[in-house]
Design a protein around this motif. Structure first.
Motif, PDB file in Angstrom:
ATOM      1  N   GLU A 277      40.973  23.510   4.393  1.00  0.00           N
ATOM      2  CA  GLU A 277      41.922  22.608   3.733  1.00  0.00           C
ATOM      3  C   GLU A 277      41.631  21.137   4.006  1.00  0.00           C
ATOM      4  N   ASN A 278      41.270  20.797   5.221  1.00  0.00           N
ATOM      5  CA  ASN A 278      41.070  19.396   5.585  1.00  0.00           C
ATOM      6  C   ASN A 278      39.638  18.910   5.402  1.00  0.00           C
ATOM      7  N   VAL A 279      38.803  19.753   4.808  1.00  0.00           N
ATOM      8  CA  VAL A 279      37.391  19.399   4.622  1.00  0.00           C
ATOM      9  C   VAL A 279      37.198  18.778   3.246  1.00  0.00           C
ATOM     10  N   ASP A 280      36.592  17.596   3.216  1.00  0.00           N
ATOM     11  CA  ASP A 280      36.365  16.892   1.952  1.00  0.00           C
ATOM     12  C   ASP A 280      35.067  17.328   1.281  1.00  0.00           C
ATOM     13  N   GLU A 281      34.046  17.575   2.083  1.00  0.00           N
ATOM     14  CA  GLU A 281      32.732  17.883   1.517  1.00  0.00           C
ATOM     15  C   GLU A 281      31.885  18.585   2.573  1.00  0.00           C
ATOM     16  N   VAL A 282      31.096  19.559   2.128  1.00  0.00           N
ATOM     17  CA  VAL A 282      30.185  20.265   3.025  1.00  0.00           C
ATOM     18  C   VAL A 282      28.766  20.176   2.465  1.00  0.00           C
ATOM     19  N   HIS A 283      27.850  19.780   3.315  1.00  0.00           N
ATOM     20  CA  HIS A 283      26.423  19.862   2.994  1.00  0.00           C
ATOM     21  C   HIS A 283      25.850  20.991   3.845  1.00  0.00           C
ATOM     22  N   TRP A 284      25.629  22.134   3.215  1.00  0.00           N
ATOM     23  CA  TRP A 284      25.168  23.313   3.948  1.00  0.00           C
ATOM     24  C   TRP A 284      23.758  23.111   4.481  1.00  0.00           C
ATOM     25  N   MET A 285      23.499  23.606   5.683  1.00  0.00           N
ATOM     26  CA  MET A 285      22.147  23.571   6.230  1.00  0.00           C
ATOM     27  C   MET A 285      21.269  24.589   5.510  1.00  0.00           C
ATOM     28  N   LEU A 286      21.794  25.807   5.342  1.00  0.00           N
ATOM     29  CA  LEU A 286      21.147  26.871   4.582  1.00  0.00           C
ATOM     30  C   LEU A 286      22.210  27.512   3.693  1.00  0.00           C
ATOM     31  N   TYR A 287      21.785  28.237   2.679  1.00  0.00           N
ATOM     32  CA  TYR A 287      22.752  28.933   1.823  1.00  0.00           C
ATOM     33  C   TYR A 287      22.986  30.314   2.441  1.00  0.00           C
ATOM     34  N   VAL A 288      24.126  30.464   3.086  1.00  0.00           N
ATOM     35  CA  VAL A 288      24.414  31.675   3.854  1.00  0.00           C
ATOM     36  C   VAL A 288      25.398  32.561   3.098  1.00  0.00           C
ATOM     37  N   VAL A 289      25.020  33.833   2.932  1.00  0.00           N
ATOM     38  CA  VAL A 289      25.919  34.816   2.329  1.00  0.00           C
ATOM     39  C   VAL A 289      26.342  35.814   3.405  1.00  0.00           C
ATOM     40  N   HIS A 290      27.536  36.347   3.232  1.00  0.00           N
ATOM     41  CA  HIS A 290      28.069  37.329   4.181  1.00  0.00           C
ATOM     42  C   HIS A 290      28.109  38.689   3.512  1.00  0.00           C
ATOM     43  N   LEU A 291      27.427  39.638   4.098  1.00  0.00           N
ATOM     44  CA  LEU A 291      27.369  40.981   3.537  1.00  0.00           C
ATOM     45  C   LEU A 291      28.685  41.723   3.752  1.00  0.00           C
ATOM     46  N   GLY A 292      28.934  42.701   2.893  1.00  0.00           N
ATOM     47  CA  GLY A 292      30.169  43.471   2.982  1.00  0.00           C
ATOM     48  C   GLY A 292      30.219  44.368   4.203  1.00  0.00           C
ATOM     49  N   LYS A 293      31.375  44.992   4.417  1.00  0.00           N
ATOM     50  CA  LYS A 293      31.610  45.777   5.622  1.00  0.00           C
ATOM     51  C   LYS A 293      30.702  46.990   5.744  1.00  0.00           C
ATOM     52  N   ARG A 294      30.188  47.491   4.626  1.00  0.00           N
ATOM     53  CA  ARG A 294      29.323  48.665   4.688  1.00  0.00           C
ATOM     54  C   ARG A 294      27.958  48.355   5.289  1.00  0.00           C
ATOM     55  N   PHE A 295      27.622  47.075   5.354  1.00  0.00           N
ATOM     56  CA  PHE A 295      26.324  46.690   5.898  1.00  0.00           C
ATOM     57  C   PHE A 295      26.387  46.604   7.419  1.00  0.00           C
TER      58      PHE A 295
END
Length: 387
Positions: A277-295
């Protein structure tokens, strides 16, 4: 369609980098010279801090900061074990004890509420990071540090240019540390920077960083043992050149991020990257995805191998420190069993880092996402993947 191999990160080098490094090579000063001073001054201005001290790496910089505060054996530092740059190991190098607290599941950053549960009379500092570029929740972290009279150290080794409540990362800690190794958007191959507004602290940071030529005339040298953890003139020259185009490069990386978002919309179960909520902008270091619970962690490893066979470099984003051998070893006595840091374990097992750099184009991003969908289906039997 033939696609060249896509690396996880690839630094950008132009004429300015070549010119400044060449200028150093043609000079008689390869260490502790004017290029270093220029880089420190320019970076302090860019970060909005009064002082900047160039160091050999983010980990060395954090070690120096801890020593400058007199933190060592018998002291505790509350920190997260979840990160790409495992800067928290500097606590161990300083002889103090890292006390691992859990993260916020959505941001990946140290949770102020969970950190508060770990503070003891032996706690001397909190080390909190802007994980993968997302700012930590700095207001409650500052309040926690103030309430207990302890130092707040900002680990910004994974973040450049992100903003929280109108302020850029690097401006929240009593001292903040940056790292310029790959995959930083400001890449010098090695090196880092400490920034602070504390006029007294900066003198101690500079003293502990290295023994300089001018120190050979000082009768006080040896009262405290400095590290050999400075930055060469060539590295500083590269950093100065990279800094000059950093804002433009961050915007170019935003375009790559946008291409990812567009391609990910057709990925069933995907949620857009989370911004607190309080974050204005993010510059990601890498593009990170989170795998689902089955992984599982082993399924993620299989996906890394599958992506590599298709010419795409990916990596496990985090290998949580509390799960690593040294910290699990009885001699260290500070490791924690799985499940005690519930969100760190969940994210640590399933966070997958994808390429993000300015050398990428829309076609490559489409290929990465298409290949990711295929391997996620093959390995996870169609399980959902979450950003």
């Amino acid at each position: 369609m033939e696609i060249d191999a896509i690396s996880l990160y690839e630094p950008e080098c132009g004429e300015r980098e070549i010119q400044l490094v060449t200028a150093v090579l043609e000079s008689a000063r390869w260490g502790d010279g004017p290029m270093l001073e220029s880089f420190e001054r320019a970076f302090a201005g860019w970060a909005g801090r009064r002082h900047a001290v160039a160091v050999g790496s983010g980990t060395l910089g954090t070690w120096i900061a801890l020593r400058a505060y007199g933190i060592g054996p018998g002291d505790e530092v509350v920190c997260s074990s979840h990160a790409w740059h495992q800067v928290a190991q500097a606590i161990t190098l300083a002889g103090a004890t890292p006390v691992f607290a859990d993260i916020n599941y959505w941001t990946g950053c140290l949770s102020p509420e969970k950190a508060a549960l770990k503070v003891t009379p032996q706690t001397r500092a909190i080390l909190a990071g802007n994980t993968n570029g997302h700012p930590a929740d700095w207001d409650p972290l500052r309040a926690l540090a103030k309430a207990h009279g302890i130092h707040l150290i900002e680990d910004s080794t994974e973040a450049l240019g992100s903003r929280y409540k109108g302020q850029t990362v690097g401006s929240f800690g009593d001292v903040a540390v940056f790292d310029f190794s790959q995959p930083s958007a400001l890449c010098t191959g090695e090196g880092g920077m400490l920034v602070t507004d504390d006029d007294t602290l900066v003198h101690e940071l500079r003293y502990l960083r290295q023994r300089r030529v001018s120190d050979r005339h000082s009768v006080s040298v040896g009262s405290r043992v400095p590290l050999q953890a400075g930055m060469s003139e060539m590295t500083a020259a590269l950093g100065l050149a990279q800094l000059a185009s950093l804002d433009d490069r961050l915007m170019e990386r935003k375009q790559v991020e946008l291409w990812y978002h567009e391609q990910m919309q057709s990925f069933e179960g995907v949620k857009p990257p989370y911004l607190a909520e309080n974050v204005d902008e993010v510059h990601w270091m890498l593009y990170v995805v989170h795998l689902g619970k089955r992984f599982t962690a082993s399924a993620r490893a299989q996906m890394v191998d599958d992506m590599a066979s298709s010419g795409i470099e990916t990596a496990a984003y985090s290998h949580p420190l509390h799960q690593q051998f040294y910290y699990m070893n009885a001699a260290a006595a500070i490791g924690q069993q799985r499940g005690l840091l519930r969100d760190t374990d969940r994210i640590g097992d399933r966070a997958l880092a994808l390429p993000l750099h300015t050398q990428m184009d829309a076609v490559q991003v489409q290929y990465i996402v298409t290949t990711l969908k295929d391997t996620a289906t093959n390995v996870g039997a169609g399980a959902a993947i979450y950003l």
